[in-house]
Design a protein around this motif. Structure first.
Motif, short mmCIF file in Angstrom:
data_model
loop_
_atom_site.label_atom_id
_atom_site.label_comp_id
_atom_site.label_asym_id
_atom_site.label_seq_id
_atom_site.Cartn_x
_atom_site.Cartn_y
_atom_site.Cartn_z
N UNK A 130 18.65 11.98 -4.61
CA UNK A 130 17.69 11.24 -3.78
C UNK A 130 17.95 11.53 -2.30
N UNK A 131 17.45 12.65 -1.84
CA UNK A 131 17.58 12.97 -0.43
C UNK A 131 16.38 12.41 0.33
N UNK A 132 16.57 12.16 1.59
CA UNK A 132 15.49 11.60 2.39
C UNK A 132 14.35 12.59 2.53
N UNK B 157 5.46 3.17 9.59
CA UNK B 157 6.55 2.67 8.75
C UNK B 157 7.60 3.76 8.56
N UNK B 158 8.72 3.36 8.04
CA UNK B 158 9.76 4.31 7.68
C UNK B 158 10.46 3.77 6.43
N UNK B 159 11.30 4.58 5.85
CA UNK B 159 12.05 4.08 4.69
C UNK B 159 13.53 4.36 4.89
N UNK B 160 14.33 3.52 4.24
CA UNK B 160 15.79 3.69 4.21
C UNK B 160 16.20 4.00 2.79
N UNK B 161 17.27 4.73 2.65
CA UNK B 161 17.87 4.92 1.33
C UNK B 161 18.62 3.64 0.95
N UNK B 162 18.52 3.25 -0.30
CA UNK B 162 19.20 2.04 -0.77
C UNK B 162 20.49 2.41 -1.50
N UNK B 163 21.19 1.37 -1.94
CA UNK B 163 22.43 1.61 -2.68
C UNK B 163 22.18 2.24 -4.04
N UNK B 164 20.91 2.22 -4.51
CA UNK B 164 20.57 2.83 -5.79
C UNK B 164 20.26 4.31 -5.68
N UNK C 236 0.84 -1.20 0.00
CA UNK C 236 0.00 0.00 0.00
C UNK C 236 0.87 1.25 0.00
N UNK C 237 1.96 1.23 0.80
CA UNK C 237 2.86 2.39 0.82
C UNK C 237 3.52 2.59 -0.54
N UNK C 238 3.92 1.48 -1.15
CA UNK C 238 4.59 1.59 -2.46
C UNK C 238 3.62 2.05 -3.55
N UNK C 239 2.33 1.78 -3.37
CA UNK C 239 1.35 2.26 -4.35
C UNK C 239 1.25 3.78 -4.32
N UNK C 240 1.56 4.38 -3.18
CA UNK C 240 1.51 5.85 -3.06
C UNK C 240 2.82 6.46 -3.53
N UNK C 241 3.94 5.94 -3.05
CA UNK C 241 5.23 6.45 -3.51
C UNK C 241 6.31 5.39 -3.32
N UNK C 242 7.00 5.10 -4.39
CA UNK C 242 8.14 4.19 -4.32
C UNK C 242 9.11 4.52 -5.45
N UNK C 243 10.38 4.43 -5.14
CA UNK C 243 11.46 4.54 -6.11
C UNK C 243 12.52 3.52 -5.74
N UNK C 244 13.37 3.11 -6.70
CA UNK C 244 14.46 2.18 -6.34
C UNK C 244 15.39 2.74 -5.26
N UNK C 245 15.35 4.05 -5.07
CA UNK C 245 16.26 4.67 -4.09
C UNK C 245 15.82 4.46 -2.65
N UNK C 246 14.58 4.02 -2.43
CA UNK C 246 14.10 3.86 -1.05
C UNK C 246 13.56 2.45 -0.84
N UNK C 247 13.56 2.04 0.41
CA UNK C 247 12.98 0.75 0.79
C UNK C 247 12.08 0.97 2.01
N UNK C 248 10.79 0.63 1.87
CA UNK C 248 9.83 0.79 2.96
C UNK C 248 9.96 -0.36 3.96
N UNK C 249 9.91 -0.02 5.24
CA UNK C 249 9.95 -1.00 6.32
C UNK C 249 8.80 -0.70 7.27
#
Length: 297
Positions: free
Chosen positions: A173-175, A161-168, A82-95
């Motif tokens: 891509x700022x937080x 939830x929160x997100x982390x920046x990924x290696x991509x 559901x979170x990724x349906x609102x906003x997701x990019x390879x640069x972030x990972x939702x937890x």
């Protein structure tokens, strides 16, 4: 667990998961952040809270896929979707950190006519390559099956939830950028695809819970603050049900929900499923963090 977000040029807002609220820290006390977890000079995690609800939900147990039966509570992987349906990019990972259950857990058995098979992926690729749809059709009258499903009735949750920046993540891509995008889109009810409560036919409505709002407590006094949250995607918001604050939701005595699907490891060979022992305590399910020993394969 604490999450951090930059709100204005004058202060930091630190989200305290234990007390479910944000604390403002003036820049004059910025040295306090030295005690917090930082990574390469960047703040690693950013917390959000999202209120979701719908008429029905079906979070299918993997061991019951034919005559489907739902888990008692939304799974972390469904919440992440559901979170990724609102906003997701390879640069972030939702937890997903925790899930607040707002309504009593009720089930309803329904029977539906469904198509028995899906179109094979090989036939779809072949049709795309040759440019026509010959032999790709599915005749519903010849492949119809009646199946029973045990679905949740009127599920409603608050996802923390929160997100982390990924290696991509690139230099742009700022937080703060991704947090602002998610908050803006969630407040306006925008999504890339319609989020669902388990299966596509059960639509999930959502509303952003602002940082200064308090998560509904057992006495329900804070629920009114959530009603002043941003716009939703067109559906009325439900009110908190007083009957939900019973032992069924772990009020008084924690309720063991058994092993629940945590997520699927798409990076490992065979894409194995990962599970954790879910416990409902005071209407809240704590989700183990990635890499936790509580996650079993």
């Amino acid at each position: 667990m604490a999450h951090y977000t930059i709100t204005t040029g004058m202060a930091f807002a630190i989200y305290c998961g234990r007390h479910h609220h944000f604390c403002q820290i003036p820049l004059a006390r910025i040295d306090f952040l030295d005690k917090l977890t930082l990574f390469k000079g960047k703040i690693m995690t950013y917390g959000i809270r999202l209120h979701i609800w719908g008429t029905h939900g079906l979070f299918t147990r993997p061991e019951l896929k034919v005559e489907r039966a739902s888990y008692d509570v939304i799974t972390p992987s469904a919440a992440r979707g559901i979170l990724e349906a609102i906003h997701w990019k390879p640069a972030i990972r939702w937890i997903v950190d925790r899930i607040h259950v707002l309504e009593p857990i009720r089930f309803q058995s329904i029977r539906r006519n469904e198509v028995g098979h899906k179109a094979p992926a090989g036939k779809i690729r072949a049709a795309m390559n040759r440019g026509d749809l010959a032999d790709l059709q599915i005749l519903v009258d010849q492949d119809r099956q009646q199946r029973a499903s045990n679905v949740l009735v009127a599920p409603a949750y608050v996802i923390e939830a929160h997100f982390d920046l990924t290696a991509k993540a690139g230099p742009d891509d700022t937080v703060g950028k991704h947090l602002d995008i998610f908050n803006r889109r969630a407040a306006k009810g925008q999504c890339f695809n319609q989020p669902s409560l388990g299966t596509r036919e059960f639509v999930a409505h959502f509303a952003l819970v602002p940082p200064d709002a308090v998560i509904p407590s057992p006495d329900g006094h804070s629920w009114g603050a959530m009603l002043h949250a941003g716009q939703t995607n067109g559906a009325p918001r439900p009110s908190r049900a007083p009957e939900a604050e019973t032992s069924d939701l772990g009020f008084g005595t924690p309720r063991d929900l058994g092993f629940m699907l945590w997520d699927i490891d798409h990076m490992a060979p065979g894409r194995p499923s990962m599970f954790f022992r879910a416990t409902l305590r005071d209407g809240i399910v704590e989700i183990p963090a990635p890499g936790s020993p509580d996650i079993k394969r």
